[in-house]
Each structure stands twice: as C-alpha cells, then as structure tokens.
Design a protein around this motif. Structure first.
Motif, mmCIF file in Angstrom:
data_model
loop_
_atom_site.group_PDB
_atom_site.id
_atom_site.type_symbol
_atom_site.label_atom_id
_atom_site.label_comp_id
_atom_site.label_asym_id
_atom_site.label_seq_id
_atom_site.Cartn_x
_atom_site.Cartn_y
_atom_site.Cartn_z
ATOM 1 N N ASP A 1 6.908 -0.890 -2.990
ATOM 2 C CA ASP A 1 6.703 0.521 -3.322
ATOM 3 C C ASP A 1 5.949 1.185 -2.175
ATOM 4 O O ASP A 1 4.721 1.259 -2.174
ATOM 5 N N ILE A 2 6.684 1.662 -1.193
ATOM 6 C CA ILE A 2 6.067 2.191 0.026
ATOM 7 C C ILE A 2 5.507 3.594 -0.159
ATOM 8 O O ILE A 2 4.953 4.172 0.780
ATOM 9 N N ARG A 3 5.594 4.135 -1.365
ATOM 10 C CA ARG A 3 5.031 5.461 -1.605
ATOM 11 C C ARG A 3 3.520 5.474 -1.500
ATOM 12 O O ARG A 3 2.913 6.535 -1.372
ATOM 13 N N ASP A 4 2.895 4.284 -1.538
ATOM 14 C CA ASP A 4 1.438 4.240 -1.477
ATOM 15 C C ASP A 4 0.899 4.484 -0.072
ATOM 16 O O ASP A 4 -0.299 4.680 0.121
ATOM 17 N N GLY A 5 1.777 4.469 0.938
ATOM 18 C CA GLY A 5 1.337 4.767 2.297
ATOM 19 C C GLY A 5 0.584 3.645 2.975
ATOM 20 O O GLY A 5 -0.227 3.907 3.869
ATOM 21 N N GLY A 6 0.844 2.398 2.595
ATOM 22 C CA GLY A 6 0.140 1.265 3.180
ATOM 23 C C GLY A 6 0.867 0.696 4.383
ATOM 24 O O GLY A 6 1.892 0.019 4.225
#
Length: 269
Positions: A77-82
């Motif tokens: 889930d790359i929406r977290d910006g990690g």
C-alpha cells in the motif's frame, strides 16, 4: 505552507509530483537521445526507474519491518508515502551502469537521462527541505473539546505535538485513525490532537462510537479555522510540532504506522 496540489478531490503531495516530473524528464531525454544513438534507451530508463522504485520501497519497509510485518498487506500500500530515496537512486544507477556495460550504445543516452532525472529530483528535494514546512508555530487558536471545554492549541507546548486535521467523510482519514489511536496509546510522551474540520459534535461522537475509537484531545473546528490558518485544503493533513511548538514536518495524505513512526522520529526527544 500547503504541501500538496489539490485538483478537485485529488490531493497530490509536492514530493510525489517531483518524483513523477523527474521520471518523465528521464524518460523523455532517454527517448530523444536514444534515437540519435539508435538505441532503445527509453526502455532501459524505464527499467532503471522500476528498479529504483522497488528498492526504494523495500528499503523503507525493511527499516520499519516490525510495523509492516504486523500487517503484511500494508507493504504494497504505497499510499502511505514510505520511501528510501537514496537507496532508490543508487539502485537505478547500478542498473543503468550494468545495462550500459552490456550495451555500449546505451551508455550516453542512459547516462544523461539519469543525470537529468537525478538532478531534478535531488535539487527539488533540497529546495523543499530548505523551504521547510513554512508556517506558524502552535497558534493561540481555541477550540471546543467533545466535553464542551475550550482548549488552546498553544497549551500543548512542552511536549512534541501531532495535530491531525480530519473529517469523517474523508476515506483516508478514516483508514489512518486506528494507526493514530494506537500511537496515542503507545507514545504518552507525545500530544496527539485530533482537530475535526467542519462537523458537529454529535456527528463526530456518533462516528467515533460506531468505529469503536477512543481518542484523547478530539477538538471541533466547524468553521475550519485551522485549515485556513495553516493554509491546508486537503485531508488528512498531519502537522508535527516539536516541544517548543515549532512546526517540524507536514504529511499531506494517509499515514501508516511506519510513516508515522518515521515522522515522529523527526521531533526533538
């Protein structure tokens, strides 16, 4: 101080826009120079970018592996910006050097495409860092709590403070709330303030109860004073203040446990 470009309901953080612009520049330059060299440089640039993208994510996940492994699906889930930018850039360049070694015609177009993309990304990131999360410190603004008491944001000085601007109608706000609740329970040394934007107390209370959330410092801002004061248009927006009440970081968009931990690490101990 706004850290994102808002296009209707779509919220695009400036760091994300910078990454996209850098990738597009590298691809365009690779295509152009590849035509001169009669080499398929665009495909090689694309592969280098993909290697950098994957390694950047994996490096961040590894750094916060204990948090991601507790919820394995959050890894994708790359929406977290990690992301780990240095590792990503190193991976892209290592792939490019490998590709150029096996195909000399790729050397010049691939080299200059990555130079241009890297220069834009590093230069833009540096400018954003120098610019910083411009804006005021914890203000004198006063808001009503769920119990009807009046609370000043300035009163939270003395400990690191996280101010979350949110609303119940906002899907990413709803998704990240359990993460913030857990952090509030685990980090008593940090003030977590949940500043609801534009909704009535009865509605907010009903939603919290329906979700089984027990939060401290839930404040109400029906006229959205905080959004105007901090110049934020999109939600969720999370503001990180040090113990002196100075703004240290701003996250526009959803937080995961890992990205929240990474930003809490920027606060003074």
């Amino acid at each position: 101080m706004s850290g994102a470009l808002q296009l209707g309901p779509l919220l695009l953080p400036f760091p994300l826009l910078l990454v996209v612009a850098s990738a597009l520049m590298a691809l365009a330059l690779g295509r152009w120079l590849g035509r001169e060299a009669a080499a398929d440089a665009e495909r090689a640039v694309w592969r280098a970018l993909m290697v950098g993208f994957v390694l950047s994510r994996l490096a961040f996940v590894y750094e916060y592996r204990s948090l991601y492994l507790s919820a394995p699906l959050s890894i994708i889930d790359i929406r977290d910006g990690g992301w780990n930018l240095p590792v990503g850039l190193a991976g892209a360049w290592l792939y490019a050097l490998h590709a150029a070694r096996h195909s000399p015609s790729l050397r010049r177009p691939l080299h200059w495409a990555l130079v241009a993309g890297t220069a834009l990304l590093v230069g833009g990131t540096s400018l954003l860092a120098l610019r910083g999360p411009q804006g005021p410190a914890l203000p004198e603004l006063t808001f009503a709590s769920m119990e009807g008491e009046m609370v000043r944001l300035r009163d939270f000085e003395g400990r690191p403070t996280v101010v979350n601007l949110w609303a119940t109608w906002c899907p990413p706000c709803r998704r990240e709330m359990p993460v913030l609740q857990q952090a509030q329970a685990e980090r008593p040394d940090v003030n977590f303030v949940f500043l609801n934007q534009g909704e009535a107390a009865a509605h907010v209370r009903g939603w919290l109860q329906s979700e089984g959330l027990t939060l401290k410092n839930v404040l109400l801002d029906p006229p959205r004073q905080a959004s105007a004061y901090f110049r934020q248009q999109g939600y969720p927006t999370t503001l990180f203040f040090d113990r002196q009440g100075q703004l240290v970081a701003v996250r526009v968009g959803e937080l995961s446990a890992a990205t929240l931990a990474e930003r809490l690490g920027r606060l003074s101990p």
